[in-house]
Design an enzyme around this catalytic site. Structure first.
Site, PDB file in Angstrom:
ATOM      1  N   ASP B  53      38.300  34.514  38.341  1.00 13.34           N
ATOM      2  CA  ASP B  53      37.264  33.671  38.950  1.00 13.34           C
ATOM      3  C   ASP B  53      36.205  33.233  37.946  1.00 13.34           C
ATOM      4  O   ASP B  53      36.149  33.739  36.822  1.00 13.34           O
ATOM      5  CB  ASP B  53      36.564  34.462  40.071  1.00 13.34           C
ATOM      6  CG  ASP B  53      37.365  34.426  41.352  1.00 13.34           C
ATOM      7  OD1 ASP B  53      38.219  33.531  41.500  1.00 13.34           O
ATOM      8  OD2 ASP B  53      37.141  35.311  42.200  1.00 13.34           O
ATOM      9  N   TYR B 111      41.937  46.474  34.966  1.00 14.30           N
ATOM     10  CA  TYR B 111      40.654  45.774  35.011  1.00 14.30           C
ATOM     11  C   TYR B 111      39.554  46.766  34.668  1.00 14.30           C
ATOM     12  O   TYR B 111      39.668  47.958  34.964  1.00 14.30           O
ATOM     13  CB  TYR B 111      40.373  45.244  36.430  1.00 14.30           C
ATOM     14  CG  TYR B 111      41.079  43.964  36.786  1.00 14.30           C
ATOM     15  CD1 TYR B 111      40.506  42.736  36.493  1.00 14.30           C
ATOM     16  CD2 TYR B 111      42.303  43.984  37.450  1.00 14.30           C
ATOM     17  CE1 TYR B 111      41.142  41.545  36.843  1.00 14.30           C
ATOM     18  CE2 TYR B 111      42.951  42.806  37.800  1.00 14.30           C
ATOM     19  CZ  TYR B 111      42.360  41.587  37.493  1.00 14.30           C
ATOM     20  OH  TYR B 111      42.991  40.411  37.834  1.00 14.30           O
TER      21      TYR B 111
END
Lengths: 245, 245
Positions: B53, B111
């Site tokens: 994003d 992540y």
């Protein structure tokens, strides 16, 4: 009227430098704008320990200003930070003596210069360290450092643009800190001339890659001529780390 | 025709996200523009392991594309990096099998989420870590983590905007790394749903400040409804760290 002393940190990336310039975004300009808001439109002038150039960062810049506002000392940071942009922060505010002067009372400064040692760009350090792809002879650099320590006329390590007349300064410490692909230069001295740290770094790098002998430092100092020293390293690797009073 | 696999790092700050969008600056757009220049105007489509994003960073995004250019493997990075903007770098290029697919062949991902724990803004981490002023009960967060590990239907931890139907994923590791005023969340799993890491972080923070019990995770998972989980943590603290094949 109180005299306030603030420690200020800023990311220099988006500033044309510390000092106010017409139509440019500057650190001084942003802080004075915040102070003006806080003082309901009255101008408040700030004095810093010294200027920093475009792109140069600060972890411990020091400023002073006078104010009649009755804000408790512990709330000054919060009040100012709420009015400042994201890339400037007031780290600490203290009440100072009435005659305290951020520039004239500074007894010394610490600067650090960050080198990202890699043949490859790093997107995350592009504004915060100078990417340097060549291998360095650290022990040659340390030999050169010995010649720089102490009190010298640093005319050769000062931008020719300066207006300062007395170019004698004392460098108390120069440390090279190697850390995981980074090389940090740490400079402590009683004062630094315009561009002096960046020219010192540029010259030490030329020693490190073998373009100059460590002993050449003696000759550079002797010449008192900027053209004998190395290139000025870029501003975005430089941090004003601490000011001593 | 060769299939090339690249590891890509980018600073997400100035991108509208990974995926091409009309009139927006995107990571995919910039890489495809560089590839087009290299291929003398011919379009080259790239496929990534997944999107990121706006504001989300990558240390180890993986892409693939096909090319007929006769560039030695060791020169691909240099050729592409010379055409890419400063905030994207090709870390590594390898030749892949003809049927390698950056998205479908991904076996897992790592992540990391960076928290800057301080009541005060830090100008240097403003785009790279989420500033979090509240104190955290780390052991309560570790209890909550135990309930998240393993294979679950993560519907409650997925943005309602997703089109993916199968929301069962396996989280193999969640580690909290405390380091000098920073808290780093490390997530390893076979795959992550849309906004999943950010919702996991937001929910764990709510456990950390005492707004939720560690056991509430069991109930949230059970409900299979996004509204039961915590807030979505902001994108600028998140890094796609690694993709496993």
């Amino acid at each position: 009227m109180k005299r306030l002393k603030c420690v200020v940190a800023y990311d220099g990336t988006l500033f044309a430098g510390y000092q106010v310039q017409p139509k440019k975004r500057t650190v001084q300009g942003e802080i004075e704008t915040a102070l003006k808001k806080l003082h309901k439109g009255a101008d408040v002038k700030i004095i810093a320990s010294g200027r920093t150039d475009a792109g140069v960062h600060a972890k411990g810049q020091v400023i002073h200003f006078d104010s009649e506002l009755q804000i408790p000392l512990s709330k000054w940071d919060i009040a100012l930070n709420s009015l400042l942009p994201d890339d400037i922060v007031i780290v600490k505010t203290e009440e100072a003596e009435q005659d305290f002067h951020a520039r004239f009372d500074a007894k010394g400064k610490e600067y650090r210069y960050f080198l990202h040692r890699s043949p490859k760009r790093d997107p995350f350090s592009r504004h915060y360290a100078f990417q340097y792809p060549y291998s360095l002879n650290i022990s040659a650099m340390k030999e050169a450092i010995v010649h720089l320590l102490g009190t010298h006329d640093f005319t050769s390590f000062c931008s020719a643009k300066t207006e300062v007349e007395d170019k004698v300064r004392e460098i108390k410490e120069i440390e090279l800190i190697e850390d995981n692909g980074e090389l940090v230069f740490r400079f402590v001295g009683n004062g630094f001339l315009y561009n002096m740290v960046r020219i010192l770094v540029g010259t030490l790098l030329e020693v490190g890659v073998g373009d100059r002998d460590p002993e050449s430092i003696l000759d550079i100092l002797d010449k008192k001529d900027r053209s004998y020293a190395g290139k000025t390293a870029p501003g975005h690797g430089l941090y004003l780390w601490n000011v001593f009073y």
